[in-house]
Write a protein that holds these residues in place. Sequence first.
Motif, short mmCIF file in Angstrom:
data_model
loop_
_atom_site.label_atom_id
_atom_site.label_comp_id
_atom_site.label_asym_id
_atom_site.label_seq_id
_atom_site.Cartn_x
_atom_site.Cartn_y
_atom_site.Cartn_z
N PRO A 1 0.80 -1.34 -0.08
CA PRO A 1 0.26 -0.08 -0.16
C PRO A 1 0.86 1.33 -0.07
N VAL A 2 2.02 1.16 0.15
CA VAL A 2 2.86 2.39 0.32
C VAL A 2 4.07 1.97 -0.58
N PRO A 3 4.81 3.05 -1.28
CA PRO A 3 5.90 2.72 -2.47
C PRO A 3 7.34 2.85 -1.57
N THR A 4 8.24 2.68 -2.26
CA THR A 4 9.55 2.89 -1.69
C THR A 4 9.89 4.15 -1.78
N ARG A 5 11.19 4.49 -0.93
CA ARG A 5 11.44 5.92 -1.17
C ARG A 5 12.29 6.07 -2.54
N ALA A 6 12.68 5.16 -2.95
CA ALA A 6 13.53 5.30 -4.41
C ALA A 6 12.30 5.56 -5.53
N GLU A 7 11.28 4.93 -5.25
CA GLU A 7 10.33 5.24 -6.38
C GLU A 7 9.64 6.70 -6.11
N VAL A 8 9.46 7.00 -5.09
CA VAL A 8 8.94 8.52 -5.20
C VAL A 8 9.80 9.62 -5.65
N SER A 9 11.11 9.20 -5.21
CA SER A 9 12.56 10.17 -5.48
C SER A 9 12.43 9.76 -7.26
N ASP A 10 12.25 8.82 -7.81
CA ASP A 10 12.33 8.62 -9.51
C ASP A 10 11.07 9.61 -9.90
N ILE A 11 9.95 9.53 -9.44
CA ILE A 11 8.88 10.55 -9.91
C ILE A 11 9.12 11.82 -9.88
N PHE A 12 9.66 12.47 -8.66
CA PHE A 12 10.02 13.65 -8.45
C PHE A 12 11.07 14.21 -9.27
N ASN A 13 12.02 13.30 -9.60
CA ASN A 13 13.03 13.77 -10.58
C ASN A 13 12.63 13.80 -12.13
N ALA A 14 11.79 12.87 -12.47
CA ALA A 14 11.16 12.88 -13.82
C ALA A 14 10.77 14.10 -14.18
N VAL A 15 9.81 14.70 -13.03
CA VAL A 15 9.15 15.97 -13.07
C VAL A 15 10.19 17.23 -13.12
N MET A 16 11.07 17.03 -12.24
CA MET A 16 12.12 17.90 -12.26
C MET A 16 12.86 17.85 -13.57
#
Length: 338
Positions: free
Chosen positions: A285-300
């Motif tokens: 039900p929750v992602p890994t820290r690496a996954e949310v960082s991946d999304i953040f960096n894609a938008v950046m």
Amino acid sequence: MVRIYGTIGPSCNSQDILEAMLDEGMTGMRLNLSHTTLEKSAHDIESYKKACLSRNVPMDLMIDIQGAQIRTGQIDGNMIVSSGDRLIITTNEETSQKVITVSPVVLRNLSQGDHILIQDGLIELEVNEYVEPAAAKKGFYVKVIRGGEIRSRQNIKIEGKEIYEDVLPEEDLMALDQATFYGVTGIMQPFVRDGADVRLLRDAIRKRGLDLRIFAKIETPTGIRNLPSIIDEADEIVIARGDLGSTMPLWELPRVQKEISRMCVERGRDFMVVTQMLHSMMSSPVPTRAEVSDIFNAVMDGASSVMVTGECARGAYPVEVIKYLSRTAREAEQYLRF
């Protein structure tokens, strides 16, 4: 604002779940036609349409057509294979639990020692010897190096080789004929090699009097080499990291993603980042820290869209997936603004 795409499937094809996904920030939906048709997906599309009407948001339905990608043939049920298993790969229309069927173009390009990657490289097979009689080349014995579940219509690659089917098979042209009836707004074109592939699809769209955005998927070294011509022809570039990551050592993939992103930004072309953005949420039900960082960096890096596939199509927590995808993207947008 960064667009948030989900993928429709058994886990999220009811109106109430789709409404909840829209409430969490989903702006569009992808339908993968590699395993189905618009007609067979009519119920799912209707559920999405009703959810959009309920929430008073525009329906944005993007279909991912078959394109030139090669795939497994019909498999009777799902085939579970383990390391060391011996299978046969052939063009014969068989449904044995020890036989994988492929199109003739695959068999023509196979040689002893080749490695076959299935489903973005999750499964790996090594080609051993011809099935007798060898002169007829009726098939090959293969050894399973990395096992898993093999299903019908999964993508296939021969490591180090680029082979393709027709750019627009008959099934894709039929989907274009039905696009207006089902409310399709965009087309994802797989395995785009150059601008000419996009023009071929564009011409087919125009001949039918349609106004559809083309999302060109970059999945091969050829597509990377010809990226400038693809950028000129497509409406949006898709950095499709699944198949793309099967063509190179995985540690090279982040650099290639950055290079594609940079070229799109420099040329003013929208781009989307996809594949395994929240893969752990297939069962968590929750992602890994690496996954949310991946999304953040894609938008950046300038992504105009981000998309999840199996995480909400077949995963256990489709609403939560969209929540994390959307909120992480919005956090990155806020950081860029301030």
